[in-house]
Design a protein around this motif. Structure first.
Motif, PDB file in Angstrom:
ATOM      1  N   ILE A 112      25.709   6.653   2.047  1.00  0.00           N
ATOM      2  CA  ILE A 112      26.017   7.429   3.247  1.00  0.00           C
ATOM      3  C   ILE A 112      25.893   8.920   2.948  1.00  0.00           C
ATOM      4  CG2 ILE A 112      27.808   8.011   4.938  1.00  0.00           C
ATOM      5  CD1 ILE A 112      26.703   5.206   5.358  1.00  0.00           C
ATOM      6  N   ALA A 113      26.473   9.360   1.820  1.00  0.00           N
ATOM      7  CA  ALA A 113      26.375  10.776   1.441  1.00  0.00           C
ATOM      8  C   ALA A 113      24.910  11.163   1.200  1.00  0.00           C
ATOM      9  CB  ALA A 113      27.212  11.058   0.199  1.00  0.00           C
ATOM     10  N   LEU A 114      24.154  10.282   0.557  1.00  0.00           N
ATOM     11  CA  LEU A 114      22.736  10.546   0.309  1.00  0.00           C
ATOM     12  C   LEU A 114      21.977  10.669   1.626  1.00  0.00           C
ATOM     13  CD1 LEU A 114      20.249  10.814  -1.503  1.00  0.00           C
ATOM     14  CD2 LEU A 114      20.153   8.300  -1.567  1.00  0.00           C
ATOM     15  N   ALA A 115      22.237   9.755   2.541  1.00  0.00           N
ATOM     16  CA  ALA A 115      21.563   9.799   3.843  1.00  0.00           C
ATOM     17  C   ALA A 115      21.929  11.072   4.607  1.00  0.00           C
ATOM     18  CB  ALA A 115      21.915   8.561   4.655  1.00  0.00           C
ATOM     19  N   ASN A 116      23.216  11.448   4.598  1.00  0.00           N
ATOM     20  CA  ASN A 116      23.640  12.680   5.269  1.00  0.00           C
ATOM     21  C   ASN A 116      22.954  13.901   4.659  1.00  0.00           C
ATOM     22  OD1 ASN A 116      25.441  11.856   7.337  1.00  0.00           O
ATOM     23  ND2 ASN A 116      27.005  11.454   5.808  1.00  0.00           N
ATOM     24  N   GLY A 160       0.768  -1.227   0.000  1.00  0.00           N
ATOM     25  CA  GLY A 160       0.000   0.000   0.000  1.00  0.00           C
ATOM     26  C   GLY A 160       0.804   1.285   0.000  1.00  0.00           C
ATOM     27  N   TYR A 161       2.104   1.208  -0.197  1.00  0.00           N
ATOM     28  CA  TYR A 161       2.938   2.410  -0.195  1.00  0.00           C
ATOM     29  C   TYR A 161       3.197   2.904  -1.605  1.00  0.00           C
ATOM     30  CZ  TYR A 161       3.675   1.402   4.689  1.00  0.00           C
ATOM     31  OH  TYR A 161       3.459   1.171   6.018  1.00  0.00           O
ATOM     32  N   ASN A 162       3.290   4.224  -1.743  1.00  0.00           N
ATOM     33  CA  ASN A 162       3.711   4.831  -3.004  1.00  0.00           C
ATOM     34  C   ASN A 162       5.232   4.779  -3.036  1.00  0.00           C
ATOM     35  OD1 ASN A 162       1.076   5.573  -3.760  1.00  0.00           O
ATOM     36  ND2 ASN A 162       1.208   7.386  -2.469  1.00  0.00           N
ATOM     37  N   VAL A 163       5.800   4.342  -4.136  1.00  0.00           N
ATOM     38  CA  VAL A 163       7.247   4.173  -4.244  1.00  0.00           C
ATOM     39  C   VAL A 163       7.761   4.947  -5.450  1.00  0.00           C
ATOM     40  CG1 VAL A 163       9.121   2.503  -4.560  1.00  0.00           C
ATOM     41  CG2 VAL A 163       7.117   1.865  -3.213  1.00  0.00           C
ATOM     42  N   ILE A 164       8.818   5.699  -5.231  1.00  0.00           N
ATOM     43  CA  ILE A 164       9.514   6.398  -6.308  1.00  0.00           C
ATOM     44  C   ILE A 164      10.914   5.821  -6.338  1.00  0.00           C
ATOM     45  CG2 ILE A 164      10.332   8.611  -7.167  1.00  0.00           C
ATOM     46  CD1 ILE A 164       8.156   9.883  -5.315  1.00  0.00           C
ATOM     47  N   GLU A 165      11.332   5.328  -7.492  1.00  0.00           N
ATOM     48  CA  GLU A 165      12.654   4.712  -7.604  1.00  0.00           C
ATOM     49  C   GLU A 165      13.642   5.643  -8.275  1.00  0.00           C
ATOM     50  OE1 GLU A 165      12.568   0.496  -8.909  1.00  0.00           O
ATOM     51  OE2 GLU A 165      10.417   0.864  -9.094  1.00  0.00           O
ATOM     52  N   ALA A 166      14.891   5.555  -7.828  1.00  0.00           N
ATOM     53  CA  ALA A 166      15.985   6.316  -8.429  1.00  0.00           C
ATOM     54  C   ALA A 166      17.127   5.345  -8.714  1.00  0.00           C
ATOM     55  CB  ALA A 166      16.454   7.412  -7.483  1.00  0.00           C
ATOM     56  N   ALA A 167      17.792   5.533  -9.835  1.00  0.00           N
ATOM     57  CA  ALA A 167      18.867   4.627 -10.246  1.00  0.00           C
ATOM     58  C   ALA A 167      20.210   4.969  -9.612  1.00  0.00           C
ATOM     59  CB  ALA A 167      18.998   4.623 -11.769  1.00  0.00           C
ATOM     60  N   THR A 168      20.381   6.228  -9.193  1.00  0.00           N
ATOM     61  CA  THR A 168      21.653   6.662  -8.601  1.00  0.00           C
ATOM     62  C   THR A 168      21.359   7.590  -7.428  1.00  0.00           C
ATOM     63  OG1 THR A 168      21.867   8.676  -9.916  1.00  0.00           O
ATOM     64  CG2 THR A 168      22.770   6.636 -10.883  1.00  0.00           C
ATOM     65  N   GLY A 169      22.384   7.838  -6.619  1.00  0.00           N
ATOM     66  CA  GLY A 169      22.236   8.800  -5.532  1.00  0.00           C
ATOM     67  C   GLY A 169      21.951  10.191  -6.045  1.00  0.00           C
ATOM     68  N   ASP A 170      22.587  10.559  -7.153  1.00  0.00           N
ATOM     69  CA  ASP A 170      22.346  11.872  -7.756  1.00  0.00           C
ATOM     70  C   ASP A 170      20.874  12.023  -8.154  1.00  0.00           C
ATOM     71  OD1 ASP A 170      25.197  12.791  -7.854  1.00  0.00           O
ATOM     72  OD2 ASP A 170      25.379  11.076  -9.205  1.00  0.00           O
ATOM     73  N   GLU A 171      20.332  11.000  -8.769  1.00  0.00           N
ATOM     74  CA  GLU A 171      18.920  11.027  -9.173  1.00  0.00           C
ATOM     75  C   GLU A 171      18.015  11.094  -7.944  1.00  0.00           C
ATOM     76  OE1 GLU A 171      15.679   8.214 -11.492  1.00  0.00           O
ATOM     77  OE2 GLU A 171      17.803   7.856 -11.880  1.00  0.00           O
ATOM     78  N   ALA A 172      18.395  10.396  -6.885  1.00  0.00           N
ATOM     79  CA  ALA A 172      17.600  10.430  -5.658  1.00  0.00           C
ATOM     80  C   ALA A 172      17.553  11.841  -5.078  1.00  0.00           C
ATOM     81  CB  ALA A 172      18.170   9.449  -4.631  1.00  0.00           C
ATOM     82  N   ILE A 173      18.684  12.539  -5.089  1.00  0.00           N
ATOM     83  CA  ILE A 173      18.713  13.920  -4.585  1.00  0.00           C
ATOM     84  C   ILE A 173      17.782  14.805  -5.410  1.00  0.00           C
ATOM     85  CG2 ILE A 173      20.174  15.986  -4.454  1.00  0.00           C
ATOM     86  CD1 ILE A 173      22.392  14.130  -3.371  1.00  0.00           C
ATOM     87  N   THR A 174      17.808  14.627  -6.725  1.00  0.00           N
ATOM     88  CA  THR A 174      16.915  15.397  -7.593  1.00  0.00           C
ATOM     89  C   THR A 174      15.454  15.114  -7.244  1.00  0.00           C
ATOM     90  OG1 THR A 174      18.534  15.422  -9.374  1.00  0.00           O
ATOM     91  CG2 THR A 174      16.233  15.805  -9.993  1.00  0.00           C
ATOM     92  N   LEU A 175      15.125  13.842  -7.065  1.00  0.00           N
ATOM     93  CA  LEU A 175      13.740  13.477  -6.729  1.00  0.00           C
ATOM     94  C   LEU A 175      13.340  13.995  -5.355  1.00  0.00           C
ATOM     95  CD1 LEU A 175      13.674   9.855  -8.153  1.00  0.00           C
ATOM     96  CD2 LEU A 175      12.330  11.797  -8.962  1.00  0.00           C
TER      97      LEU A 175
END
Length: 119
Positions: free
Chosen positions: A57-61, A19-34
Motif C-alpha cells: 500500500i505504501a509502495l503504491a501510494n 513479451g513484457y520486460n520485467v524488473i523484479e524487486a525483493a522488497t518495497g524499499d528496493e522497488a522504490i530504488t528501481l
C-alpha cells in the motif's frame, strides 16, 4: 511486487513469455530504488504484505504520487475495500495468469512490449 519468491518468479516468467520486460524487486524499499532509477516503467505489480519497511500500500501510494502515469496492479489474499490508494486492477491469490496477462495488455495497450515491474 510479490512476497513469495516462487510466485514472483512464475509471474515474472509469464509476463516475459508474453513479451513484457520485467524488473523484479525483493522488497518495497528496493522497488522504490528501481522505480526512481529506471526509465519507462509502465506498470507496478505488487502485493500488500512484503518484507522490509515499505508494504504494498505504501509502495503504491508512493508510486502514484511520484509517477502518476505508472499503472498499479495489486495481487493479494488481503484485498480490502476502501483502500487508501487507487489501483488500476486487483487480483486475489491464486492468480489466473491468463486473466493477469489480459489485464496487463488492457492497461498497456500502446505497445506490444510493455515494461512491467514485478516483485
Amino acid at each position: 511486487m510479490e512476497d513469495e519468491v516462487l510466485i514472483r518468479l512464475h509471474l515474472a516468467e509469464e509476463l516475459r513469455d508474453s513479451g513484457y520486460n520485467v524488473i523484479e524487486a525483493a522488497t518495497g524499499d528496493e522497488a522504490i530504488t528501481l522505480l526512481s532509477s529506471v526509465d519507462d516503467i509502465g506498470l507496478l505489480l505488487t502485493d500488500i504484505r512484503m518484507p522490509g519497511n515499505v508494504d504494498g500500500i505504501a509502495l503504491a501510494n508512493w508510486t502514484r504520487s511520484q509517477f502518476p502515469s505508472i499503472k498499479i496492479v495489486l495481487i493479494s489474499t488481503e484485498i480490502r475495500a476502501g483502500s487508501p490508494v487507487e489501483f488500476d486492477a486487483c487480483f486475489t491469490k491464486p492468480v489466473r495468469f491468463v486473466e493477469l496477462i489480459q489485464c496487463v495488455r488492457k492497461l498497456l495497450p500502446e505497445t506490444e512490449q510493455g515494461h512491467s515491474h514485478g516483485r
